[in-house]
Design an enzyme around this catalytic site. Sequence first.
Site, PDB file in Angstrom:
ATOM      1  N   HIS A 199      87.017  29.965  10.434  1.00 33.71           N
ATOM      2  CA  HIS A 199      86.247  30.918   9.460  1.00 33.71           C
ATOM      3  C   HIS A 199      86.852  30.432   7.900  1.00 33.71           C
ATOM      4  CE1 HIS A 199      85.185  34.265   7.120  1.00 33.71           C
ATOM      5  NE2 HIS A 199      84.302  34.763   8.276  1.00 33.71           N
ATOM      6  N   CYS A 237      80.009  30.866   7.516  1.00 31.01           N
ATOM      7  CA  CYS A 237      80.093  32.255   6.989  1.00 31.01           C
ATOM      8  C   CYS A 237      79.131  32.214   5.425  1.00 31.01           C
ATOM      9  CB  CYS A 237      81.398  32.900   6.730  1.00 31.01           C
ATOM     10  SG  CYS A 237      81.178  34.501   6.086  1.00 31.01           S
ATOM     11  N   HIS A 271      78.040  33.363  10.538  1.00 27.96           N
ATOM     12  CA  HIS A 271      78.441  34.790  10.047  1.00 27.96           C
ATOM     13  C   HIS A 271      77.214  34.823   9.080  1.00 27.96           C
ATOM     14  CE1 HIS A 271      82.714  35.985  11.217  1.00 27.96           C
ATOM     15  NE2 HIS A 271      81.849  35.577  12.185  1.00 27.96           N
ATOM     16  N   ASP A 316      76.676  39.991   9.488  1.00 27.47           N
ATOM     17  CA  ASP A 316      78.060  40.500   9.472  1.00 27.47           C
ATOM     18  C   ASP A 316      77.943  41.583   8.420  1.00 27.47           C
ATOM     19  OD1 ASP A 316      80.922  40.129   8.990  1.00 27.47           O
ATOM     20  OD2 ASP A 316      80.727  38.074   8.066  1.00 27.47           O
ATOM     21  N   HIS A 317      79.165  41.836   7.741  1.00 24.34           N
ATOM     22  CA  HIS A 317      79.494  43.045   6.970  1.00 24.34           C
ATOM     23  C   HIS A 317      78.220  43.733   6.450  1.00 24.34           C
ATOM     24  CE1 HIS A 317      83.325  41.421   5.435  1.00 24.34           C
ATOM     25  NE2 HIS A 317      83.386  41.325   6.758  1.00 24.34           N
ATOM     26  N   TYR A 330      81.765  47.567   8.584  1.00 24.76           N
ATOM     27  CA  TYR A 330      81.517  47.289  10.097  1.00 24.76           C
ATOM     28  C   TYR A 330      80.986  48.788  10.814  1.00 24.76           C
ATOM     29  CZ  TYR A 330      83.339  42.697  10.352  1.00 24.76           C
ATOM     30  OH  TYR A 330      83.420  41.363  10.322  1.00 24.76           O
TER      31      TYR A 330
HETATM   32  C1  DNO Z   1      85.795  39.521   8.331  1.00 15.57           C
HETATM   33  C2  DNO Z   1      85.725  38.637   9.218  1.00 15.57           C
HETATM   34  C3  DNO Z   1      87.059  38.001   9.279  1.00 15.57           C
HETATM   35  C4  DNO Z   1      87.155  36.969  10.476  1.00 15.57           C
HETATM   36  C5  DNO Z   1      88.468  36.264  10.585  1.00 15.57           C
HETATM   37  C6  DNO Z   1      88.479  35.188  11.877  1.00 15.57           C
HETATM   38  O1  DNO Z   1      85.065  40.417   8.469  1.00 15.57           O
HETATM   39  O2  DNO Z   1      84.743  37.834   9.156  1.00 15.57           O
HETATM   40  O3  DNO Z   1      88.403  39.025   9.336  1.00 15.57           O
HETATM   41  O4  DNO Z   1      87.143  37.765  11.682  1.00 15.57           O
HETATM   42  O5  DNO Z   1      88.698  35.576   9.284  1.00 15.57           O
HETATM   43  O6  DNO Z   1      89.676  34.647  12.114  1.00 15.57           O
END
Ligand code: DNO
Length: 351
Positions: A199, A237, A271, A316-317, A330
């Site tokens: 990531h 990401c 992501h 993602d978020h 989340y």
């Molecule tokens: C945040 C996530 C990160 C991810 C880690 C992977 O929301 O994308 O915390 O899980 O960096 O190790």
Amino acid sequence: MMLTFRWFGPADPIPLAHIRQIPGVAGVVSALYDVPVGAAWSRDGLGRLRAQVEGAGLRLAVVESIPVHEDIKLGRPGRDRLIDHYCESVCAMGEVGVPVVLCYNFMPVFDWMRTDLARRLPDGSTALAYDDGALAAIDLSRGTGDLPGWATAYSAGELGALLAAYRNVDAERLWENLAYFLERVVPVAERAGVRLAIHPDDPPWPIFGLPRIVTNAAALERLVGLVDSPANGVTLCTGSLGALPENDLPAMVRRLGAMAGGGGGRIHFTHCRNVLVTGDRTFHETPHPSACGGVDMLEVLRALRDVGFAGPMRSDHGRMIWGETGRPGYGLHDRALGAMYLYGLWEGLTG
Ligand code: DNO
């Protein structure tokens, strides 16, 4: 492409049954949250997780994350034993019998970082925000407190000692330690049928004087070159990399996606989230659509389509909307909206 959704295990207030009701979502992204950092994951524990996910009619598609112990990142003498444990966990993943992607990161001390967990947006929702000036005002002498996203919380004393240990680790030393780790883990992953997906650092610049190295196209290409194996890949990401306006995300996808490694080359996981950069090293998160932030999601997905991306993708978020409360970034509602948006884009692109 397999649309997935992150689930924080049995303690997650969002049940798997709700995740299953999001159209298009077939896979779950999860982890064993009760294993201490540095300990090996058991096949039984992973098997139970898999059974739980499958019992809800979904597939366990991604393990996110097996955290990398700080002693490995620091290159301390005990790292070999910890790397052995990591390899055991990777083998356990292979043995549970589902093709899985392992998303991990190599950020010193802190995982993702924000300075405001509830920035109010004009539409009344709240979103995660980061401001380098506000970061400078965070008092680390009190320990990690309740800042987001970390696998480990540290007391003031522990944090002070850790930060002091990193004074000898600059960016190049961190690269060396990452290479040392990957040289040992990637061959094991290859044999186990597990694809590693680092990531990127979030945000993609040093914080608190700690180096951060996985920040741009050159870094991602250096990473995949450290051990030249299809098992050594990345998590694309869009939110992390998109916080640096000079990062050309579709171009990154086309370069990494063209490398040998199966559909999507070295991009094993995606992501998707959007961010709006509002100043130097200052941004806040936004709804997922291209029109809402600086990431052109349609162009990123078009590039993924063009390189034959066939791996898992997750929204993602999300913001907090409709009165939802809970783990910042989340909640269910906005991530579900994001998933629907990604599903629609992908359907339009792939016919
Ligand atoms: C945040 C996530 C990160 C991810 C880690 C992977 O929301 O994308 O915390 O899980 O960096 O190790």
